[in-house]
Write a protein that holds these residues in place. Structure first.
Motif, PDB file in Angstrom:
ATOM      1  N   ALA A   5      -8.604  -3.099 -11.370  1.00  0.00           N
ATOM      2  CA  ALA A   5      -7.924  -2.458 -10.255  1.00  0.00           C
ATOM      3  C   ALA A   5      -8.462  -1.062 -10.038  1.00  0.00           C
ATOM      4  N   PRO A   6      -8.725  -0.682  -8.796  1.00  0.00           N
ATOM      5  CA  PRO A   6      -9.182   0.671  -8.537  1.00  0.00           C
ATOM      6  C   PRO A   6      -8.076   1.668  -8.782  1.00  0.00           C
ATOM      7  N   SER A   7      -8.459   2.903  -9.044  1.00  0.00           N
ATOM      8  CA  SER A   7      -7.458   3.911  -9.389  1.00  0.00           C
ATOM      9  C   SER A   7      -6.815   4.545  -8.175  1.00  0.00           C
ATOM     10  N   ALA A  24       3.255   1.784  11.335  1.00  0.00           N
ATOM     11  CA  ALA A  24       2.342   0.778  10.791  1.00  0.00           C
ATOM     12  C   ALA A  24       1.336   1.416   9.843  1.00  0.00           C
ATOM     13  N   ARG A  25       0.833   2.607  10.194  1.00  0.00           N
ATOM     14  CA  ARG A  25      -0.102   3.306   9.299  1.00  0.00           C
ATOM     15  C   ARG A  25       0.567   3.622   7.967  1.00  0.00           C
ATOM     16  N   ALA A  26       1.800   4.097   8.047  1.00  0.00           N
ATOM     17  CA  ALA A  26       2.510   4.454   6.819  1.00  0.00           C
ATOM     18  C   ALA A  26       2.737   3.222   5.951  1.00  0.00           C
ATOM     19  N   TRP A  27       3.105   2.124   6.596  1.00  0.00           N
ATOM     20  CA  TRP A  27       3.322   0.884   5.840  1.00  0.00           C
ATOM     21  C   TRP A  27       2.033   0.417   5.176  1.00  0.00           C
ATOM     22  N   LEU A  28       0.935   0.429   5.917  1.00  0.00           N
ATOM     23  CA  LEU A  28      -0.320  -0.067   5.361  1.00  0.00           C
ATOM     24  C   LEU A  28      -0.840   0.863   4.259  1.00  0.00           C
ATOM     25  N   ASP A  29      -0.698   2.164   4.435  1.00  0.00           N
ATOM     26  CA  ASP A  29      -1.079   3.086   3.370  1.00  0.00           C
ATOM     27  C   ASP A  29      -0.302   2.778   2.082  1.00  0.00           C
ATOM     28  N   GLN A  30       0.990   2.520   2.239  1.00  0.00           N
ATOM     29  CA  GLN A  30       1.811   2.197   1.073  1.00  0.00           C
ATOM     30  C   GLN A  30       1.399   0.857   0.472  1.00  0.00           C
ATOM     31  N   ALA A  31       1.120  -0.124   1.330  1.00  0.00           N
ATOM     32  CA  ALA A  31       0.705  -1.445   0.837  1.00  0.00           C
ATOM     33  C   ALA A  31      -0.607  -1.359   0.072  1.00  0.00           C
ATOM     34  N   LEU A  32      -1.536  -0.541   0.552  1.00  0.00           N
ATOM     35  CA  LEU A  32      -2.814  -0.388  -0.132  1.00  0.00           C
ATOM     36  C   LEU A  32      -2.656   0.348  -1.461  1.00  0.00           C
ATOM     37  N   ALA A  33      -1.765   1.332  -1.482  1.00  0.00           N
ATOM     38  CA  ALA A  33      -1.499   2.043  -2.737  1.00  0.00           C
ATOM     39  C   ALA A  33      -0.908   1.093  -3.775  1.00  0.00           C
ATOM     40  N   GLU A  34      -0.008   0.232  -3.338  1.00  0.00           N
ATOM     41  CA  GLU A  34       0.573  -0.759  -4.256  1.00  0.00           C
ATOM     42  C   GLU A  34      -0.488  -1.754  -4.713  1.00  0.00           C
ATOM     43  N   ALA A  35      -1.330  -2.192  -3.778  1.00  0.00           N
ATOM     44  CA  ALA A  35      -2.360  -3.170  -4.122  1.00  0.00           C
ATOM     45  C   ALA A  35      -3.367  -2.613  -5.108  1.00  0.00           C
ATOM     46  N   ALA A  69      -8.281  -4.274  -1.907  1.00  0.00           N
ATOM     47  CA  ALA A  69      -7.735  -3.204  -2.742  1.00  0.00           C
ATOM     48  C   ALA A  69      -7.165  -3.750  -4.045  1.00  0.00           C
ATOM     49  N   ALA A  70      -6.635  -4.978  -4.008  1.00  0.00           N
ATOM     50  CA  ALA A  70      -5.994  -5.554  -5.195  1.00  0.00           C
ATOM     51  C   ALA A  70      -6.992  -6.130  -6.190  1.00  0.00           C
TER      52      ALA A  70
END
Length: 218
Positions: A5-7, A24-35, A69-70
């Motif tokens: 997993a990337p850091s 939508a940007r905020a959601w996707l940023d959060q989804a990528l951080a989780e992934a 990202a995951a």
């Protein structure tokens, strides 16, 4: 293939960031951080939410970014593919060349090629299939494109794999003869692919992704 997993979260492409609404940007940023923490049930939930959160025009791109990202394993991708909707399956297929180096994910491509979902067929015939699909299955996939109306322009490395393929030329000629005998039109794409099989034609230049015909006869 080793998966780690990337850091940090994957940054959004500038065009996508511009086109998405602020929520939508905020959601996707959060989804990528989780992934970025790895493939988890939460990541799979985000894949399912993508259309509702980002809108259908951007959902495919969002799902692909989340998967990349995951850094899922082939087993993770297999689970997501078989549990997912057609849209999630397309995202898995589009992600394969970036996530799987070897032929481990070929069963997913082969499954997609058995369907009559034209968008799934198109996704299945990307760079991953160009590198790993056997000559036998690849030829039949081209015929299925012609039969279902999937444009062959979307087939990765078409010119490279078709070049000098006498067996593909024979199959195309037989298909054209059957259509003509039945009083049905021969697809224009058939003539395009048939011309590519000519061994006297100049060989195509290698594609930047290096995808080429590595499949074996079966």
């Amino acid at each position: 293939m080793t998966h780690s997993a990337p850091s940090t979260a994957t940054p959004l492409p500038n065009g996508l960031r511009r086109d998405l609404t602020p929520p939508a940007r905020a959601w996707l940023d959060q989804a990528l951080a989780e992934a970025a923490q790895g493939m988890t049930p939460t990541t799979e939930l985000r894949l399912a939410e993508a259309a509702r959160r980002c809108g259908r025009p951007h959902a495919d791109t969002a799902r692909i970014l989340i998967l990349q990202a995951a850094h899922p394993t082939p087993a993770d991708l297999t689970r997501v593919y078989h549990r997912g909707t057609a849209e999630e399956r397309r995202a898995v297929l589009h992600s394969l060349p970036h996530l799987v180096a070897g032929p481990e994910a070929l069963p997913l491509v082969e499954d997609a090629l058995r369907t009559n979902d034209t968008r799934l067929l198109t996704a299945a015939l990307g760079p991953y299939a160009a590198r790993h699909l056997s000559a036998h299955l690849w030829r039949h996939a081209i015929l299925k494109c012609l039969f279902t109306g999937v444009p062959v322009t979307g087939v990765a490395q078409l010119a490279a794999r078709a070049h000098g393929d006498a067996e593909l030329a024979r199959m195309l000629a037989d298909f054209a003869a059957e259509r003509t005998a039945a009083g049905r039109p021969v697809p224009d794409d058939l003539h395009r692919v048939l011309a590519l099989t000519d061994p006297e034609a100049a060989p195509p230049l290698p594609a930047p992704d290096g995808g080429g015909p590595h499949g074996k006869e079966s």
